[in-house]
Design an enzyme around this catalytic site. Structure first.
Site, PDB file in Angstrom:
ATOM      1  N   ASP A  17      31.593  43.940  13.118  1.00 27.43           N
ATOM      2  CA  ASP A  17      31.222  42.528  13.109  1.00 27.43           C
ATOM      3  C   ASP A  17      32.073  41.709  14.069  1.00 27.43           C
ATOM      4  OD1 ASP A  17      29.645  43.510  11.093  1.00 27.43           O
ATOM      5  OD2 ASP A  17      30.068  41.896   9.688  1.00 27.43           O
ATOM      6  N   ARG A  97      42.607  35.192   2.124  1.00 28.71           N
ATOM      7  CA  ARG A  97      41.994  34.302   3.120  1.00 28.71           C
ATOM      8  C   ARG A  97      42.859  33.106   3.505  1.00 28.71           C
ATOM      9  NH1 ARG A  97      40.045  38.710   4.190  1.00 28.71           N
ATOM     10  NH2 ARG A  97      37.886  39.185   3.686  1.00 28.71           N
ATOM     11  N   ASP A 126      33.641  33.979   1.698  1.00 25.79           N
ATOM     12  CA  ASP A 126      34.742  33.925   2.660  1.00 25.79           C
ATOM     13  C   ASP A 126      34.593  32.794   3.668  1.00 25.79           C
ATOM     14  OD1 ASP A 126      36.334  35.876   1.613  1.00 25.79           O
ATOM     15  OD2 ASP A 126      35.605  37.482   2.918  1.00 25.79           O
ATOM     16  N   SER A 180      30.194  47.686   3.582  1.00 26.58           N
ATOM     17  CA  SER A 180      31.262  46.741   3.876  1.00 26.58           C
ATOM     18  C   SER A 180      32.490  47.021   3.020  1.00 26.58           C
ATOM     19  CB  SER A 180      30.764  45.315   3.618  1.00 26.58           C
ATOM     20  OG  SER A 180      31.805  44.388   3.769  1.00 26.58           O
TER      21      SER A 180
END
Length: 404
Positions: A17, A97, A126, A180
């Site tokens: 990605d 994050r 996210d 993922s």
């Protein structure tokens, strides 16, 4: 599409990605891309990410080891709260994050970038976590979220773009692009592909940090975890740094099949999703922390913490780490930990972790008060008045009902 971006800092893993995003940013915006790769203990070699960035013409590449900061300043404060989202999830992705976003903003200031970019999709949590953190730290920053802009709307189109631009594509053991996976020192998270049907049990190939409970040793493992002011500081008497301690617990928990979670959760954006998580060290740490709190926290303080915990966990899950309400709750939580010091003994066995011993110089446990043997500190007759006072309102309510 506006193209008034001169330089952008991309959160870059080197995977499919973000590798596609790197090339897309160069083409769509015609801007200089700076890559930032954080080592949060994902257990992967990060130099390939550097080489991929160099091959793509990136001149400023940041690869930084943030494992200690991650554990000390993000994971440990969260574990002081015993935070669980929806009662079971230890928030392994959520808590990573804000640190990534914080460092991105710092790099953007350092290199003079006017934008930051991430690889989160428009369906997930996210994107919210990254962008709320960006704006909390740098209100005027430009945010580029390619998944909400481009026309690469499927995995197939993404792979076609990669092949067209000769971007390497990782393959799983079956020769396919893998499902993922997000990983850091606290956990692994797996989503998509074979995991999208919540009726189907995940295969063993999904798990990377834990043996199956059935295959775990037949003999239990006993460990002792020492705490100071709510934070774990030693295992079996050996003092360790925060990241080293969590890594050690990962090894111990993983070897005993501890920390697997198959969860259908409620995303902040409104949909339900199925994730498979492994949090071996965190699961052990959570049990140990509750164990030491059980003898050092006052009842009122402990119950208040339990009432506030779901709100605190939701704030982290939804991306509000840098919000004033999270910081207010953190101050309360940290105040509660002033006397949470001592040692917990745990039994690890075939997927389970149990507290089997606890001791503290600050203990509130009084054997002389709770013993079933004769004592000289507690007058059992006092309980009669205590019960009658608590029963008074119940009697009045009942009498009123009888008279109606």
């Amino acid at each position: 599409m506006a193209r008034d971006v001169g330089k952008v800092v991309l959160a870059y893993s080197g995977g499919l990605d973000t590798s596609v995003i790197l090339k897309w940013l160069q083409e769509a915006y015609g801007c200089e891309v700076v890559t930032f790769t954080a080592d949060l203990g994902q257990g992967e070699e990060l130099e390939p990410a550097r080489r991929k960035a160099e091959m793509a013409g990136v001149k400023e590449i940041f690869i930084e080891d943030l494992r200690e900061e991650f554990t000390r300043d993000f994971v440990f404060p969260m574990f002081r709260a015993n935070a669980l989202y929806e009662g079971v999830y230890l928030l392994g992705t959520s808590i990573a994050r804000p640190l990534i976003a914080k460092r991105q903003i710092e790099i953007a200031r350092k290199v003079g970038a006017d934008a930051v970019a991430h690889g989160a999709t428009g369906k997930g949590n996210d994107q919210v976590r990254f962008e709320l953190s960006y704006y909390a730290l740098e209100p005027g920053i430009r945010v580029i979220a390619p998944w909400r802009e481009w026309d690469l709307t499927s995995r197939t189109k993404l792979i076609d773009f990669a092949e067209k631009h000769q971007i390497p594509i990782a393959k799983d053991k079956r020769g396919e692009a893998p499902f993922s996976v997000d990983a850091n020192l606290l956990h692994t998270s797996s989503e998509g592909k074979v995991l999208e049907d919540p009726w189907e049990e995940p295969g063993e190939f999904v798990y990377s940090r834990t043996v199956s409970p059935e295959a775990a040793p037949d003999k239990p493992t006993y460990i002792e975890v020492e705490f100071e002011r709510g934070d774990a500081v030693a295992i079996d008497g050996e003092r360790l740094s925060p990241a080293t301690l969590l890594a050690r617990l990962n090894d111990l928990g993983g070897a005993n099949g501890i920390g697997r979670l198959d969860l259908v959760e409620n995303r902040f954006v409104g949909m339900k999703s199925r994730g498979v998580y492994e949090t071996p060290g965190g699961t052990v740490l959570h049990a140990a922390h509750r164990g030491i709190e059980s003898i050092t926290l006052d009842r009122g303080a402990g119950h208040l913490k339990d009432e506030l915990m779901p709100r605190y966990a939701e704030l982290i899950y939804n991306g509000f780490w840098f919000s004033p309400e999270r910081e207010m709750l953190q101050a309360l939580i940290d105040k509660s930990q002033e006397h949470v010091s001592g040692t917990v003994r745990l039994k690890l066995y075939k997927g389970s972790v149990r507290v089997v011993g606890r001791k503290s110089p600050n203990t509130l446990y009084s054997l002389s008060h709770v013993t079933f043997e004769e004592d000289a500190v507690y007058d059992q007759h006092d309980a009669e008045g205590f019960i009658k006072l608590n029963a008074l309102r119940l009697k009045l309510l009942r009498r009123r009902g009888m008279n109606q």
